[in-house]
Design a protein around this motif. Structure first.
Motif, mmCIF file in Angstrom:
data_model
loop_
_atom_site.group_PDB
_atom_site.id
_atom_site.type_symbol
_atom_site.label_atom_id
_atom_site.label_comp_id
_atom_site.label_asym_id
_atom_site.label_seq_id
_atom_site.Cartn_x
_atom_site.Cartn_y
_atom_site.Cartn_z
ATOM 1 N N ARG A 58 48.516 79.716 34.722
ATOM 2 C CA ARG A 58 49.393 79.467 33.590
ATOM 3 C C ARG A 58 50.465 80.522 33.477
ATOM 4 N N THR A 59 50.300 81.615 34.167
ATOM 5 C CA THR A 59 51.152 82.746 33.838
ATOM 6 C C THR A 59 52.120 83.153 34.944
ATOM 7 N N GLN A 60 51.983 82.591 36.116
ATOM 8 C CA GLN A 60 52.858 83.073 37.183
ATOM 9 C C GLN A 60 53.620 81.942 37.839
ATOM 10 N N GLU B 216 60.645 75.586 29.566
ATOM 11 C CA GLU B 216 59.995 75.538 30.869
ATOM 12 C C GLU B 216 58.763 76.440 30.923
ATOM 13 N N PHE B 217 58.844 77.597 30.281
ATOM 14 C CA PHE B 217 57.768 78.578 30.363
ATOM 15 C C PHE B 217 56.888 78.566 29.112
ATOM 16 N N PHE B 218 56.901 77.433 28.400
ATOM 17 C CA PHE B 218 56.231 77.416 27.109
ATOM 18 C C PHE B 218 54.747 77.770 27.216
ATOM 19 N N LEU B 219 54.066 77.200 28.218
ATOM 20 C CA LEU B 219 52.636 77.489 28.365
ATOM 21 C C LEU B 219 52.413 78.928 28.805
ATOM 22 N N THR C 108 54.221 85.875 32.899
ATOM 23 C CA THR C 108 54.159 86.129 31.470
ATOM 24 C C THR C 108 52.701 86.415 31.124
ATOM 25 N N PRO C 109 52.277 87.667 31.351
ATOM 26 C CA PRO C 109 50.866 87.993 31.153
ATOM 27 C C PRO C 109 50.403 87.786 29.711
#
Lengths: 657, 174
Positions: free
Chosen positions: A237-239, B130-133, A287-288
């Protein structure tokens, strides 16, 4: 244009809306997922919170403009001065200082700089990406030094291309027009595994001269082939990673007027040259946790033989990293660092010689900015970038503020700083621009000499603006006033005897020195009115005044004339969606005259009609430069022969599988 | 400098045509917004909040046009016995703590700031960026071609005491 056709198409609007009144809320989720929402073409532009003169060209704008080249697309940006010199050369600048090598505008494609350290500016003749791959273009007018660093003096263009996720499936497009007889684009996107998607595309591209005279003048043309690929991967989910690579070559012909050793000491020579470009870019972002975003971008790019007559290459390796972090409720900090290594090689020709034929440049930069929410309605953003490069250590600060009296209005102001580094040509060049015969004496060789001690040009600017959204109307107004210092101009040095082109001559040299300053002021405004998602109207107006400071040597008159832009420009657009899968677009542009270059004002109208046929296929017909007398748009100092622009018509068919 | 007469004619024609189209065109915007609003109602149906008798409040951040449509179309519905209320909130995220579901449109800018304020409360977050999650949001609503699709970060929902039904998860894009 046949009026009855247009009118009947427009009447179709009325029929459609009533038919679509259904209560979607009662549908199941599965049914809801199958509802088509194609008709949403015109999303009103977001009311940007940026305290700068920002304009965004959206995917819809790109498609509807009918443009096939980046410069033509940029014509719609108020405050931008776009002029075609020939089929493969443009002057593109913002707020003045035009030219084929307009050097005060920084252009990035997916974070990769396409600004040349050899000649300054962007070689638009080497940048023919398929525009359907472009997701959006963010244009920032005014100095962007504190964020973007060197060469972001009067503007920054950020071109963002689509990810592999946006380009799944297969698409084939064939385009043919009067001056672009054959363009073929093919792309295929799919999944490699789970969340790893790819897209690969290829293009064949042709442009030919609008002159079509059959004589030497007017042989300007380009023929390009390129291939590109991009792989996007969401890890967890984060990278997110993406890897993009592209390579291409353009065969070009361009006519240049050249000094010669025999009377009349000038001739027009056709240059045939083949620029190659290639790059590979790797991006990672993570987004860690909620308020933190880390990014790293690395690229290698190579551009060779981008100039007529002079063989050369420019290879760049660049790595940058940045972090965005919210601290508490009041601060959002962005900080980053970048290292760039540029290797340059050039060859000499009799009229154009360089003191160094190889050069390597190391640039290390760092920046930090803090967006401070002073209150719910006011944010203030101080920022600074430091540069360590050929010119030594330089600091580029800025201060920006934006106030939202209501959520739909923004008033902004900024004080900012831009800096342009001297490029290789300016440091090292020895250029014979003309041989002038003199009765009873040796001919004169008019020369421009570079200066290894040249340092950066500086712009300090104050800007302000207002943006508002009221119902279906958005309005954007900006005004600016700035002062350029240490502008490089060619100042006369003492005549000397010498030999050029095998002739004994008297050299009349002008040496580049940081001797001039100039005042610039102006304003831009644009408005869009979107009465519904099927109709949009827009208009833009800009003016700019550049005044050289008194005391600058008369020699700079030449440079001034050749960097002039129209004082005033305006444009208007009308876009319609017709139910049943058709759409109509009209773009109108007016540019004022450039008296110093004897370029007359001009009007141009571009029309485009697209119609979806048989589901996945689309047919487009259009015309550009309508209602226009053939006329040149720019006279460049480099001697590139200006070719008049003429009306043009094209057709295009696209299939998607 | 005289503007060509032909150009003027075309523009006059295009402008004249506008009057008849404006009203009907409004409906098309509403359709996209209606689809989105219907998605929000469906998300609310398939998510279980900690027990409460208060109305389910759907908050639309910084997108008044969508908020207006949402109020018109879903305000009076009930979901699993709870009344629905729709509210427009500014980007500063005022009164966000009274919301059950927060929708952050792609236009709304700093998603991080809104999400940062939600903290540990049981608020379902739906967004379009785009980066919501990756930013910590729970459901990302996005366009894939002509249709809307969604992705779910079930972990983020669970952490805040929300239960996402397996039916919703099975329809989500992985």
């Amino acid at each position: 244009m046949k009026h009855p056709i247009v009118v009947s198409m427009l009447l179709l609007f009325a029929v459609d809306a009533a038919a679509q009144q259904r209560d979607l809320v009662d549908l199941s989720l599965q049914d809801l997922m199958n509802v088509e929402i194609t008709s949403v073409s015109f999303k009103p532009q977001p009311l940007s919170r940026t305290a700068a003169a920002v304009y965004v060209i959206t995917t819809t704008d790109i498609e509807r403009s009918g443009a096939t080249t980046l410069p033509d697309l940029l014509r719609m940006v108020p405050g931008f001065n776009v002029a075609q010199i020939s089929a493969t050369a443009w002057s593109v600048t913002s707020r003045g200082f035009g030219g084929l090598y307009a050097n005060k505008l920084l252009v990035l494609i997916d974070g990769r700089s396409v600004y040349s350290e050899v000649s300054g500016g962007v070689n638009w003749g080497m940048q023919f990406p398929p525009l359907y791959l472009v997701k959006q273009i963010e244009v920032i007018r005014g100095p962007g030094g504190s964020m973007w660093g060197a060469n972001a003096v009067n503007g920054v263009i950020n071109i963002i291309t689509k990810s592999a996720d946006d380009l799944q499936g297969t698409a084939v497009t064939a385009h043919s027009g009067r001056y672009e007889p054959g363009i073929i684009d093919v792309s295929n996107g799919g999944a490699i595994a789970g969340r790893v998607r790819y897209v690969a595309s290829g293009r064949y591209f042709q442009r030919r001269s609008p002159a079509l005279t059959g004589s030497l003048a007017g042989s300007d043309r380009a023929e390009a082939v390129e291939a590109r690929t991009r792989i996007d991967w969401s890890a967890g989910r984060t990278q997110r990673f993406w890897l993009a690579a592209a390579g291409g070559r353009t065969g070009q012909t361009q006519d240049n007027s050249f000094p010669s050793a025999v009377p009349p000491y000038a001739e027009t020579i056709r240059a045939v040259f083949t620029p190659h470009v290639a790059h590979v870019t790797l991006s990672w972002s993570a987004t860690p946790s909620g308020g933190v975003e880390n990014s790293v971008l690395a690229y290698y790019s190579s551009a060779t033989n981008g100039f007529p007559f002079v063989a050369g290459s420019e290879r760049t390796a660049d790595v940058k990293g940045w972090q965005r972090r919210s601290i508490g409720r009041h601060h959002e900090i962005v900080a980053g660092a970048e290292y760039r290594n540029t290797a340059i090689a050039v060859t000499n020709i009799p009229t154009l010689r360089f003191n160094r034929q190889h050069a390597r440049q190391h640039d290390l930069t760092g920046y930090v900015q803090d967006e401070i929410m002073v209150s719910r309605k006011l944010s203030v953003t101080p920022g600074i970038k430091t540069e360590n490069d050929v010119s030594g250590f330089e600091a580029l600060p800025s201060l920006r503020a934006v106030w939202n009296p209501t959520p739909r209005q923004a008033i902004w102001a900024s004080v900012s700083h831009g800096m342009r580094r001297p490029h290789l040509f300016e440091q090292d060049i020895r250029w014979v621009s003309a041989i002038v015969p003199v009765q009873g004496s040796l001919p004169l060789a008019m020369m421009i000499e570079g200066n290894p001690d040249a340092h950066s040009e500086i712009l300090n600017e104050v800007e302000g603006g207002y943006r508002a959204k009221a119902g279906t109307l958005t309005v954007d107004v900006s005004a600016f006033g700035g002062r350029y210092h240490d502008l490089l101009t060619a100042e006369p040095s003492a005549p000397a005897l010498g030999q050029e082109l095998g002739l004994d001559v008297v050299r009349i040299s002008r040496r580049l020195v940081n001797a001039s300053s100039a005042k610039v002021d102006g304003g831009e405004t644009s408005a869009t009115w979107t009465p519904g998602s099927r109709v949009q109207f827009g208009a833009g107006y800009s003016f700019v005044t550049l005044t050289s400071a008194p005391g600058a040597a008369e020699a700079s008159d030449l440079a001034r004339a050749h960097t002039s832009v129209p004082r005033q420009q305006w444009n208007a657009r009308a876009l319609f969606d017709v139910p049943g899968g058709a759409d109509i677009s009209a773009f109108f542009f007016h540019a004022g005259p450039i008296p110093a270059q004897r370029v007359a004002s001009y009007n141009r109208l571009d029309l485009r009609l697209a119609h979806r046929i048989a589901g996945a296929a689309r047919l487009v017909v259009g015309a550009r430069n309508l209602f226009r007398k053939p006329g040149i748009e720019y006279v460049d100092i480099s001697g590139a022969v200006s070719i008049p622009a003429r009306p043009d018509a094209y057709a295009e068919i696209a299939w998607m599988f | 400098m005289a503007v060509n007469r032909g150009a003027v004619l075309v523009f006059a024609l295009l402008l004249a045509a506008r009057g008849g189209t404006a009203a009907s065109a409004q409906g098309a915007t509403a359709i996209e917004h209606q689809v989105k609003a219907a998605f929000l109602v469906n998300f609310a149906k398939f998510v279980e909040w900690p027990p409460s008798a208060a109305p389910l409040v759907i908050c639309i951040v910084d997108d008044d046009d969508f908020a207006r449509v949402a109020i018109d179309t879903i305000q009076k519905k009930t979901i699993n016995g709870r009344a629905l209320a729709v509210r427009a909130v500014g980007r500063a995220g005022d009164d966000i703590h009274e919301c059950s579901l927060v929708f952050v449109a792609s236009e709304a800018g700093s998603t991080g700031r809104v999400l940062g304020q939600i903290d540990r409360q049981p608020i379902l977050t739906v967004g379009e960026s785009e980066f919501f999650l990756q930013d910590g949001g729970m459901i990302r609503l996005f366009r894939a071609g002509d249709r809307l699709r969604f992705q779910i970060n079930a972990g983020a929902a669970q952490q805040r005491g929300l239960k996402v039904s397996s039916q919703l998860l099975s329809l989500a894009v992985p």
